[in-house]
Each structure stands twice: as C-alpha cells, then as structure tokens.
Write a protein that holds these residues in place. Structure first.
Motif, PDB file in Angstrom:
ATOM      1  N   UNK A  29       0.818  -1.222   0.000  1.00 10.72           N
ATOM      2  CA  UNK A  29       0.000   0.000   0.000  1.00 10.72           C
ATOM      3  C   UNK A  29       0.848   1.266   0.000  1.00 10.72           C
ATOM      4  N   UNK A  30       1.897   1.294   0.809  1.00  9.38           N
ATOM      5  CA  UNK A  30       2.680   2.520   0.992  1.00  9.38           C
ATOM      6  C   UNK A  30       3.923   2.588   0.114  1.00  9.38           C
ATOM      7  N   UNK A  31       4.474   1.427  -0.282  1.00 12.37           N
ATOM      8  CA  UNK A  31       5.648   1.431  -1.143  1.00 12.37           C
ATOM      9  C   UNK A  31       6.822   0.655  -0.566  1.00 12.37           C
ATOM     10  N   UNK A  32       7.818   0.433  -1.401  1.00 12.11           N
ATOM     11  CA  UNK A  32       8.973  -0.393  -1.014  1.00 12.11           C
ATOM     12  C   UNK A  32       9.910   0.285  -0.028  1.00 12.11           C
ATOM     13  N   UNK A  33       9.685   1.552   0.247  1.00 11.76           N
ATOM     14  CA  UNK A  33      10.546   2.243   1.218  1.00 11.76           C
ATOM     15  C   UNK A  33      10.291   1.776   2.649  1.00 11.76           C
ATOM     16  N   UNK A  34       9.173   1.082   2.865  1.00 10.25           N
ATOM     17  CA  UNK A  34       8.805   0.637   4.205  1.00 10.25           C
ATOM     18  C   UNK A  34       9.771  -0.439   4.688  1.00 10.25           C
ATOM     19  N   UNK A  35      10.395  -0.190   5.833  1.00 10.54           N
ATOM     20  CA  UNK A  35      11.278  -1.167   6.479  1.00 10.54           C
ATOM     21  C   UNK A  35      10.835  -1.359   7.925  1.00 10.54           C
ATOM     22  N   UNK A  36      10.932  -2.585   8.397  1.00  6.26           N
ATOM     23  CA  UNK A  36      10.583  -2.859   9.782  1.00  6.26           C
ATOM     24  C   UNK A  36      11.600  -2.203  10.717  1.00  6.26           C
ATOM     25  N   UNK A  37      11.083  -1.539  11.753  1.00  2.00           N
ATOM     26  CA  UNK A  37      11.936  -0.875  12.729  1.00  2.00           C
ATOM     27  C   UNK A  37      11.772  -1.469  14.128  1.00  2.00           C
ATOM     28  N   UNK A  38      11.077  -2.581  14.200  1.00  2.00           N
ATOM     29  CA  UNK A  38      10.875  -3.232  15.488  1.00  2.00           C
ATOM     30  C   UNK A  38       9.467  -3.769  15.603  1.00  2.00           C
ATOM     31  N   UNK A  39       9.272  -4.729  16.495  1.00  2.00           N
ATOM     32  CA  UNK A  39       7.931  -5.280  16.715  1.00  2.00           C
ATOM     33  C   UNK A  39       7.880  -5.968  18.071  1.00  2.00           C
ATOM     34  N   UNK A  40       6.683  -6.052  18.601  1.00  2.00           N
ATOM     35  CA  UNK A  40       6.428  -6.795  19.841  1.00  2.00           C
ATOM     36  C   UNK A  40       5.171  -7.615  19.638  1.00  2.00           C
ATOM     37  N   UNK A 115       9.096 -23.015   1.355  1.00  2.00           N
ATOM     38  CA  UNK A 115      10.439 -22.453   1.237  1.00  2.00           C
ATOM     39  C   UNK A 115      11.230 -23.160   0.145  1.00  2.00           C
ATOM     40  N   UNK A 116      11.034 -24.483   0.014  1.00  2.97           N
ATOM     41  CA  UNK A 116      11.768 -25.206  -1.026  1.00  2.97           C
ATOM     42  C   UNK A 116      11.380 -24.737  -2.433  1.00  2.97           C
ATOM     43  N   UNK A 117      10.123 -24.272  -2.611  1.00  2.19           N
ATOM     44  CA  UNK A 117       9.719 -23.725  -3.913  1.00  2.19           C
ATOM     45  C   UNK A 117      10.493 -22.447  -4.214  1.00  2.19           C
ATOM     46  N   UNK A 118      10.698 -21.632  -3.183  1.00  2.00           N
ATOM     47  CA  UNK A 118      11.443 -20.390  -3.352  1.00  2.00           C
ATOM     48  C   UNK A 118      12.902 -20.678  -3.712  1.00  2.00           C
ATOM     49  N   UNK A 119      13.467 -21.702  -3.073  1.00  2.00           N
ATOM     50  CA  UNK A 119      14.874 -22.047  -3.318  1.00  2.00           C
ATOM     51  C   UNK A 119      15.079 -22.618  -4.710  1.00  2.00           C
ATOM     52  N   UNK A 120      14.036 -23.250  -5.243  1.00  2.00           N
ATOM     53  CA  UNK A 120      14.153 -23.848  -6.572  1.00  2.00           C
ATOM     54  C   UNK A 120      14.322 -22.782  -7.656  1.00  2.00           C
ATOM     55  N   UNK A 121      13.765 -21.592  -7.421  1.00  2.40           N
ATOM     56  CA  UNK A 121      13.875 -20.493  -8.391  1.00  2.40           C
ATOM     57  C   UNK A 121      13.917 -19.172  -7.616  1.00  2.40           C
ATOM     58  N   UNK A 122      14.998 -18.919  -6.899  1.00  2.00           N
ATOM     59  CA  UNK A 122      15.064 -17.796  -5.950  1.00  2.00           C
ATOM     60  C   UNK A 122      14.891 -16.414  -6.564  1.00  2.00           C
ATOM     61  N   UNK A 123      15.173 -16.242  -7.839  1.00  2.00           N
ATOM     62  CA  UNK A 123      15.100 -14.913  -8.443  1.00  2.00           C
ATOM     63  C   UNK A 123      13.759 -14.624  -9.103  1.00  2.00           C
ATOM     64  N   UNK A 124      12.783 -15.536  -8.946  1.00  2.00           N
ATOM     65  CA  UNK A 124      11.482 -15.350  -9.587  1.00  2.00           C
ATOM     66  C   UNK A 124      10.758 -14.109  -9.044  1.00  2.00           C
ATOM     67  N   UNK A 125      10.174 -13.340  -9.971  1.00  2.00           N
ATOM     68  CA  UNK A 125       9.415 -12.145  -9.566  1.00  2.00           C
ATOM     69  C   UNK A 125       8.111 -12.526  -8.849  1.00  2.00           C
ATOM     70  N   UNK A 126       7.725 -13.776  -8.959  1.00  2.00           N
ATOM     71  CA  UNK A 126       6.504 -14.238  -8.294  1.00  2.00           C
ATOM     72  C   UNK A 126       6.618 -14.074  -6.788  1.00  2.00           C
ATOM     73  N   UNK A 127       7.837 -14.201  -6.256  1.00  2.00           N
ATOM     74  CA  UNK A 127       8.005 -14.138  -4.796  1.00  2.00           C
ATOM     75  C   UNK A 127       7.788 -12.722  -4.242  1.00  2.00           C
ATOM     76  N   UNK A 128       7.734 -11.744  -5.134  1.00  2.00           N
ATOM     77  CA  UNK A 128       7.442 -10.382  -4.688  1.00  2.00           C
ATOM     78  C   UNK A 128       5.994 -10.234  -4.206  1.00  2.00           C
ATOM     79  N   UNK A 129       5.148 -11.185  -4.597  1.00  2.00           N
ATOM     80  CA  UNK A 129       3.723 -11.098  -4.249  1.00  2.00           C
ATOM     81  C   UNK A 129       3.376 -11.886  -2.993  1.00  2.00           C
ATOM     82  N   UNK A 130       4.390 -12.387  -2.275  1.00  2.00           N
ATOM     83  CA  UNK A 130       4.148 -13.113  -1.026  1.00  2.00           C
ATOM     84  C   UNK A 130       5.074 -12.574   0.063  1.00  2.00           C
ATOM     85  N   UNK A 131       4.757 -12.924   1.297  1.00  2.00           N
ATOM     86  CA  UNK A 131       5.590 -12.512   2.433  1.00  2.00           C
ATOM     87  C   UNK A 131       6.657 -13.564   2.699  1.00  2.00           C
TER      88      UNK A 131
END
Length: 344
Positions: A29-40, A115-131
């Motif tokens: 929603x806000x953009x790729x500039x968002x970085x985690x700064x902590x959580x509880x 995770x093994x699906x991600x490792x099989x093709x780590x550079x896939x743009x598809x992974x940008x649509x998941x956490x």
C-alpha cells in the motif's frame, strides 16, 4: 529443565504471523521504502514499527487491514525452514530487519509458498507477491488460524517512524463487533432530536474515544458523529429563530394589551425554555415599538427547574421604575423549587 508455556505461545503465534502479513501489506500500500523498525508480539496484541515519513490515511489503513484479512481468508500455508544464509539472501523479495545480525544457517518463513519452492527459483518475480522473511519466532501453520485481523491504531513515535497496534483472533472479532454496535447507536441517534440527541451524541463520543476498534472504522464513525452534530446545530439554529419569532410576538401582543388597559408596565411569559437570546430579543423589539413602556419577559423550563428573565426600563419611564434601569438576563431556580438565584 527448560519449560515452554504453550498456552501463551498459542496466543502469540497468530500475532507474530500477522506482523509478517502486515509488513507485506504495508509495502503493497505505501511502497517499497517501508522497512521494519521493530515489533512486539504479546498474547493480547501485536505492535509493528516501520519507516514512513507521514501519518497513514484512514483509507490506506483500510487497504492494509483488508490485505491481511484477505490472506487469512485465503488460508495460506505458513512454511518455515532453516537454510544457508547465502541461499536465503538470493530469494527475491526476502525481508529482514535492517541492522539485525542473522545466524548461518538461518530460518526463513514464507506465507503462501513452501520455502523449497522459493529455493528452486530464488530470483522469480513471483516471490514479490508473497511474504518471505528471516525469522526465528513462533508461527501458526496456516493463516486461517489467525481468524481475523483488526488494525487498532497508527501513530508516529519518532521522526520517520510510525507504529501500528493491532489484534487478531477473538480480540479482532470483538473489536469489529464493538464498531458495529457503535455504528448502530449512531444510526439510532439520528432519529432523535433536541436535548435527547445532544445527550446521546456526548455518550457515543465518549464510548468511541475509548473504544479499541479498527482505526479506519473509527475515522468513519467520527465522521458520522460530525454529521449528527451538524444536524443538531441546524436544528438548534432553526429552533432559535422560531423561538425569537414566538417570543417577540408574545411580548408585542402583551405590551399592546397592557397599554390598552392603561397599565404603566408589562410582564409576560414566553414559552421558549431557557433561550436567553429569544427572551432578550422579545424585550428589545417590544420596547422599540412601545417607547417608554417598562417590559419584563420570562420563560420557564420545568425539566431543569429554572427560569430565564429579561427586563428593560426606558429612561423616560415613571420615577418608580428608574431604579431598575436595565437588567441582564438571569437564569434562576423556579420559585418554591430550590430557592432564589441571581437577581431573585
């Protein structure tokens, strides 16, 4: 011996997984500039700090909350696996806390794909649509176990850093029910009028201010209350105008009757409650028409057990009246029901 509090962990797990989904939604929603700064993550709520230079608007909060709830609704599998740190860093879209030092091997948590699906093709743009994040904490196995997500508040805590507080599961459901209940109260209040409406608005505002409900929904409800307040102001203005017309007519009619009967003063009752403006206007308008006639107008309000009184004496009135001069409006308890008040 080391013991694990599984009851507490069961409550924390959905909150922790939702911080990952929230992190993803914020970037969407806000953009790729968002970085985690902590959580509880606590049994009763989660807190997530992130980089963003300005307050998040209610409409964006609504979108963020929707994305998290949609992932819950989609019943996505939560996959976790320890892999080499170098392999993890190759995964497209992988999130990590800036400045954090991670072990090797490191644990990767992925929502929606193994995770093994991600490792099989780590550079896939598809992974940008998941956490996908580096994380060693406790998680649920499927997003459906979070049941629901409610984004309660968003605030700034430092320059360029914002904080979101949210709840999941039963706490989120109760939060949404409370919001619906307040919405119903507002709809019912719109049918009320006058003092009853004014009192109800005050009660709803107090409840809403203290309510732990979705922030976007709270903004909507505050907007609806503002509409009710506008409705009340317009009604008061209309009633005020009607009261002035009513009181002026009563005062003029009474003054005419007093003069026709040969009286040297006029005292009359105008039934306009405690509307000091209407009572004053009645005296002023009547005195302007009937020069030299001392006039007093009063109005009572049985509900509050009070009366408002306004009187005026012209400079050329008989000597017996000159001592009174002009009186300011006075609101006092009714005679015999609580004693005297200002100016008796």
């Amino acid at each position: 011996m080391q013991e694990v509090d599984y009851t507490r962990r069961t409550l924390i797990a959905p909150n922790h997984t939702c911080t990952h989904m929230l992190n993803f939604a914020l970037r969407e929603v806000l953009g790729d500039h968002v970085d985690q700064k902590g959580s509880i993550v606590l049994p009763e709520k989660l807190r997530f700090d992130f980089s963003h230079g300005k307050p998040v608007q209610p409409e964006d909060l609504r979108k963020i909350e929707y994305i998290v709830n949609q992932q819950i609704k989609d019943e996505l599998e939560v996959s976790a696996q320890e892999i080499k740190l170098a392999d993890a860093k190759r995964i497209n879209g992988l999130r990590a806390v800036f400045g954090e030092i991670y072990p090797d091997p490191v644990r990767v948590v992925s929502i929606g794909r193994k995770v093994e699906d991600l490792l099989a093709n780590p550079e896939s743009k598809e992974w940008l649509s998941i956490s996908t994040e580096l994380c060693g904490g406790t998680h649920i196995s499927n997003t459906r176990d979070a049941a629901a997500f409610a984004l309660i508040s968003e605030e700034g805590i430092a320059k360029g850093v914002r904080r979101i507080t949210a709840v999941t599961a039963e706490c989120a459901s109760q939060s949404m029910k409370l919001a619906s209940s307040i919405d119903t109260d507002i709809n019912e209040a719109s049918k009320l009028e006058g003092a009853t409406l004014e009192k109800k608005i005050g009660s709803i505002k107090n409840t809403l201010d203290a309510a732990a409900i979705p922030a976007a929904r709270k903004a909507d409800l505050k907007g609806n209350i503002s509409k009710l307040e506008d409705q009340l102001r317009k009604a008061k203005k209309k009633m005020g105008e009607e009261n002035i017309q009513k009181a002026v007519k009563i005062a003029i009619d009474a003054a005419e009757a007093a003069l026709s009967e040969g009286k040297t003063f006029c005292v009359t009752h105008a039934d306009v409650g405690l509307d000091t403006t209407a009572v004053r206007e009645a005296v002023v308008k009547a005195m302007n028409r009937f020069k030299g006639l001392p006039i007093m107008v009063f109005s009572t309000d049985e509900a509050s057990n009070k009366a408002v009184i306004y009187a005026g004496v012209p400079p050329d009135a008989p000597n017996g009246f000159k001592v009174l001069d002009w009186l300011t409006p006075s609101i006092a308890p009714l005679k015999g029901k609580g004693g005297g008040g200002k100016n008796g």
